[in-house]
Design a protein around this motif. Structure first.
Motif, short mmCIF file in Angstrom:
data_model
loop_
_atom_site.label_atom_id
_atom_site.label_comp_id
_atom_site.label_asym_id
_atom_site.label_seq_id
_atom_site.Cartn_x
_atom_site.Cartn_y
_atom_site.Cartn_z
N ASP A 1 -66.76 67.98 -24.08
CA ASP A 1 -67.29 68.07 -22.71
C ASP A 1 -68.19 69.25 -22.69
OD1 ASP A 1 -65.42 66.31 -21.62
OD2 ASP A 1 -63.66 68.00 -21.13
N ARG A 2 -68.16 70.13 -23.42
CA ARG A 2 -69.27 71.19 -23.47
C ARG A 2 -70.48 70.82 -23.94
NH1 ARG A 2 -64.87 73.99 -25.07
NH2 ARG A 2 -65.18 73.92 -27.19
N SER B 1 -72.13 68.17 -21.29
CA SER B 1 -72.82 69.10 -20.28
C SER B 1 -74.18 69.59 -20.50
CB SER B 1 -71.82 70.00 -19.62
OG SER B 1 -71.79 71.13 -20.73
#
Length: 327
Positions: free
Chosen positions: A142-143, A146
């Motif tokens: 997810d990091r 993003s």
């Protein structure tokens, strides 16, 4: 003064950063240093470097003394970027520090560069993964997405080979990546010997899906392992999904779902990969004609074998054999 002592060997530089995971540095040195040619001579030379040489902090209770600075990158044929605990809190804009950007800028244009685990954040920050397929540790997906939306991130595989840019998932998948690179450079015989010496599998099936925490299976649930073992013994036969499912007494739908959960790929993708690996082994270790190898590996015809080998390895059976037979 030259960093590498043996310019006739493939030169590998491992670029470490503060917060290094020691295992990842050891993987590269251990595996590549064991790869040897028919004469027993080492095929690679590996050195460790840092943007600023000296004592580099690790996640263990000891530092690593690094003698070489970024000048090693300018001489390397392959550069590895292991993970750092700093990757779990990279700058919000995803940019590299000037020191790290300067170090990466020294890498030669045609050198190969690979990351282990969250080292992929560095490659992405340098713009090396834009528009490319890549992977990183599932816990950082997810990091990563993003910060680097232009990267085609695949969180379900152990490693991704995009030619001169390669990425791998967690720490242990660095082993898979290193063996893959040795196999691509010098053939399965050399890679298999390194794997035997290190007591690790020469090739692991599946992907990160195997290691992501899931609900505990219900009692009595069966795995697909028996079907995979049976398929490996019968690769030359026509194998149907229904037949594989029957080996586990499952419906096709249930078998397909559980197979993907356990291996990270569909039964057809897995079967094709195993058949390509079998064909590679026969091309390297035997003098069998291509038609026979195609039948024994389960592709049926030489044309089908050529198609799949081209798709997965970018080469033909004859070219592959010419490069790796007897390696």
């Amino acid at each position: 003064m030259a960093v590498f002592r043996h310019p006739d060997r493939h030169r590998i530089a491992v670029l470490v950063r503060p917060g290094l995971l020691p295992m990842e540095l050891g993987i590269v040195h251990q595996l590549f240093s064991q790869a040897a040619g028919p004469d027993g001579q080492p095929l690679y030379e590996v050195v460790t470097c840092a943007a600023t040489p000296g004592q580099v902090r690790t996640t263990a209770d000891f530092p690593v003394g690094v003698a070489h600075g970024p000048e090693a990158l300018a001489e390397a044929d392959t550069v590895f970027v292991p993970a750092s605990d700093e990757d779990y809190a990279p700058p919000a804009d995803g940019r590299l520090t000037p020191e790290l950007a300067d170090a990466l800028g020294r890498i030669r244009p045609h050198a190969r560069i690979a990351s282990i685990c969250t080292g992929a954040f560095v490659l992405a920050g340098a713009g090396l993964l834009d528009g490319r397929r890549a992977t990183t540790h599932w816990n950082a997906v997810d990091r990563f997405r993003s910060r680097y939306p232009d990267v085609d991130l695949d969180p379900d595989v152990l490693y991704v080979d995009e030619g001169t840019v390669l990425t791998s998932a967690g720490e242990a998948s660095g082993i898979d990546l290193c063996l893959h690179m040795i196999r691509q450079d010098h053939g399965s015989a050399v890679a298999n010997e390194v794997a035997r010496s290190t007591v690790v599998p020469a090739h692991r099936d599946g992907g990160q899906a195997q290691f992501i925490r899931r609900a505990v299976p219900e009692p009595g649930q069966s795995s697909t392992g028996r079907a995979r073992e049976w398929a490996l013994r019968n690769l030359g036969d026509v194998l149907t999904l229904r037949e594989l499912a029957s080996r586990e007494s499952m419906s096709v739908r249930t078998f397909t779902r559980r197979f993907r959960d356990e291996t990270g790929m569909s039964p057809l993708q897995w079967l094709t990969r195993q058949r390509v690996e079998r064909a590679r082994q026969l091309l390297e270790e035997t003098d069998l004609p291509v038609d026979r190898i195609a039948r024994d590996a389960g592709f049926g015809t030489a044309a089908s074998l050529r198609q799949h080998l081209r798709a997965q390895l970018g080469t033909s059976p004859s070219a592959y054999r010419s490069t790796f037979h007897g390696a």
